[in-house]
Motif scaffolding. Structure first.
Motif, short mmCIF file in Angstrom:
data_model
loop_
_atom_site.label_atom_id
_atom_site.label_comp_id
_atom_site.label_asym_id
_atom_site.label_seq_id
_atom_site.Cartn_x
_atom_site.Cartn_y
_atom_site.Cartn_z
N SER A 371 -26.10 32.41 -46.39
CA SER A 371 -25.03 32.09 -45.44
C SER A 371 -25.51 32.25 -44.00
O SER A 371 -25.79 33.37 -43.56
N PRO A 372 -25.58 31.16 -43.22
CA PRO A 372 -25.98 31.29 -41.81
C PRO A 372 -25.08 32.25 -41.05
O PRO A 372 -25.54 33.00 -40.19
N GLU A 373 -23.79 32.25 -41.39
CA GLU A 373 -22.84 33.13 -40.68
C GLU A 373 -23.18 34.61 -40.92
O GLU A 373 -23.24 35.42 -39.99
N LEU A 374 -23.43 34.96 -42.20
CA LEU A 374 -23.77 36.37 -42.50
C LEU A 374 -25.13 36.73 -41.93
O LEU A 374 -25.35 37.86 -41.47
N THR A 375 -26.07 35.80 -41.96
CA THR A 375 -27.39 36.07 -41.37
C THR A 375 -27.25 36.34 -39.87
O THR A 375 -27.86 37.26 -39.33
N ARG A 376 -26.40 35.54 -39.22
CA ARG A 376 -26.16 35.72 -37.79
C ARG A 376 -25.61 37.14 -37.51
O ARG A 376 -26.03 37.81 -36.59
N LEU A 377 -24.69 37.57 -38.35
CA LEU A 377 -24.12 38.92 -38.17
C LEU A 377 -25.22 39.99 -38.30
O LEU A 377 -25.26 40.94 -37.54
N ALA A 378 -26.09 39.78 -39.29
CA ALA A 378 -27.17 40.75 -39.50
C ALA A 378 -28.11 40.78 -38.30
O ALA A 378 -28.46 41.85 -37.79
#
Ligand SMILES: Cc1cc2nc3c(=O)[nH]c(=O)nc-3n(C[C@H](O)[C@H](O)[C@H](O)COP(=O)(O)OP(=O)(O)OC[C@H]3O[C@@H](n4cnc5c(N)ncnc54)[C@H](O)[C@@H]3O)c2cc1C
Length: 418
Positions: A371-378
């Protein structure tokens, strides 16, 4: 008596030197004293996240570090026993902030900070070890040992950036609260082609016995391999046990050359206060963490940036010195609520022995990688370390803005990678 100016900084580690540079850029007269004859080249911090790069850009040193460092773009997590491997890419940050992090030894960053600080008029004195300090109503008198004998320095303020064993903190009787882990970390610098062994730029190998961080350090192909062992084992014989640890990560016959290796005791500890009158603490002198996730220097660096901003305003007479108590409270909060729990969670995940939790950790990481969104959060998690800047017109106020503009909410995360 040496006139040390407005602020005397004890310790020419990365926090002391970057803080000196930031203060000097605000027109504050600064002296840095360092006990050793030169900047330490011990294998320690290597990672400069976008949140640090944004400040380095404002300090005018980003280009220099960027030139000498490696552009790190991919993070892996592996659990060999579960045949698990997944990779996150910094590319998801494109258009929001830097889409890579810089990797370089902390000695490289400290040297660059020192060069820039000296150019801004900072006096840096090596071979000057603090022995004691005395506070008066309008100054601090500091006694140092030098190869030529004792010397006395006078400054209006003093910042202890003298590391986890801080003489400054101890001489103020400020408790360093927390605990020491029952493990010792062994940090090694090694030339080895980990790319051909299927590794991304850097990340975690999760295993109850052989957990390790493996990460590229510089464009010349130097890697950091850090593993842990029981601290009950004798520290002086750690090199005898190293080949067995290495064998788990580097198959027999693969060429490698170790160029540095050092054992470290690891702690989660925070000073009970970061201010005592005219004396302040920052960096490892204020708090220290296990290095899983690269949050120690990141937190210390931001202590220095926030402190330089508020202390310069106090020196200029624009702020009441009570803002320094708020500095103490806020930087303790950042460490206790963000950095320390995140680093501890990273360590937990890397050494997890419970099969159910190990599987869950792998599944979570895979979800993140998908998930690009979860990766961004990380990838954005370290922005939390900026904390409250304490002044509405802080020099750093736009550093966290890219995230807010992108509508990124990172408050609920426990750590970068879980
Ligand atoms: C293996 C390892 C890997 C790490 N990796 C990372 C990472 O990737 N990212 C990250 O953010 N953090 C990392 N860290 C943590 C990081 O190294 C520390 O947080 C960082 O060094 C703190 O910097 P500092 O300037 O506060 O203290 P230090 O680097 O400890 O510098 C303190 C300085 O003060 C000097 N000094 C001490 N006493 C005196 C005295 N009495 N008088 C004068 N000078 C004195 C010392 O000689 C030293 O030069 C890692 C740590 C380890 C051990």
């Amino acid at each position: 008596m040496i006139d040390a100016g407005d602020v005397l900084i004890v310790g020419a580690g990365p926090v002391g030197l970057f803080t000196a540079l930031a203060l000097a850029q605000e027109g504050v007269r600064v002296t840095v004293i360092e006990g050793e004859p030169s900047i330490s080249d011990a294998p320690r911090a290597i990672a400069y996240f976008p949140v640090v790069m944004a400040a380095l850009k404002k300090l005018g040193v980003l280009e220099d570090l960027d030139r000498e460092g490696y552009h790190f773009q991919t993070v892996f997590q592996k659990a060999p026993a579960l045949d698990f491997s997944a990779t996150l890419s910094f590319k998801v940050l494109e258009g929001i902030t830097y889409d890579y992090q810089i990797q370089a030894g902390q000695d490289v960053a400290a040297r660059i900070a020192c060069e820039h600080a000296v150019r801004h008029g900072v006096q840096v004195l090596f071979g000057h070890r603090v022995v004691s300090m005395e506070q008066h109503s309008d100054n601090v008198i500091t006694i140092v040992d030098t190869p030529e004998g004792p010397r006395t320095l006078q400054s209006k303020w003093l910042i202890g950036c003298d590391g986890a064993r801080s003489t400054v903190r101890k001489s103020l009787d400020i408790p360093y609260e927390g605990f020491t882990w029952p493990n010792r970390f062994v940090a090694t610098n090694v030339y080895c082609d980990f790319t051909s062994l299927g590794f991304a730029d850097g990340g975690f190998v999760c295993d109850p016995v052989y957990m390790a961080v493996i990460s590229i350090i510089n464009p010349q192909g130097l890697y950091r391999l850090t593993y842990q062992e029981d601290s009950a084992l004798p520290a002086e014989t750690f090199m005898e046990r190293l080949p067995e640890r290495y064998a788990f990560h580097i198959p027999e016959g693969v060429k490698h050359e170790i160029v540095a290796a050092r054992p470290y005791t690891i702690h989660q500890r925070c000073a009970s206060r970061l201010r005592d009158g005219r004396i302040l603490l920052a960096g490892d002198a204020a708090h220290c963490t296990n290095p899983m996730g690269g949050l120690g220097l990141t937190t210390g660096f931001w202590d220095g940036m926030v402190l330089a901003d508020v202390l310069a305003a106090v020196v200029r007479g624009e702020e009441d010195d009570s803002i320094l108590d708020r500095y103490s409270d806020e930087r303790r909060r950042v460490y206790l609520e963000i950095s320390s729990p995140a680093a501890s969670e990273n360590k937990r995940m890397m050494e997890e022995a419970d099969p159910v939790r190990r599987r869950q950790d792998c599944d979570n990481y895979q979800r993140m990688a998908d998930s690009p969104e979860l990766t961004r959060l990380a990838m954005c998690f370290p922005f939390k370390i900026v904390g409250d800047l304490l002044r509405p017109d802080s020099r750093w106020k736009d550093v966290a803005d890219p995230l807010k503009l992108a509508g990124i909410e990172i408050s609920e995360r426990k750590s970068q990678f879980s």
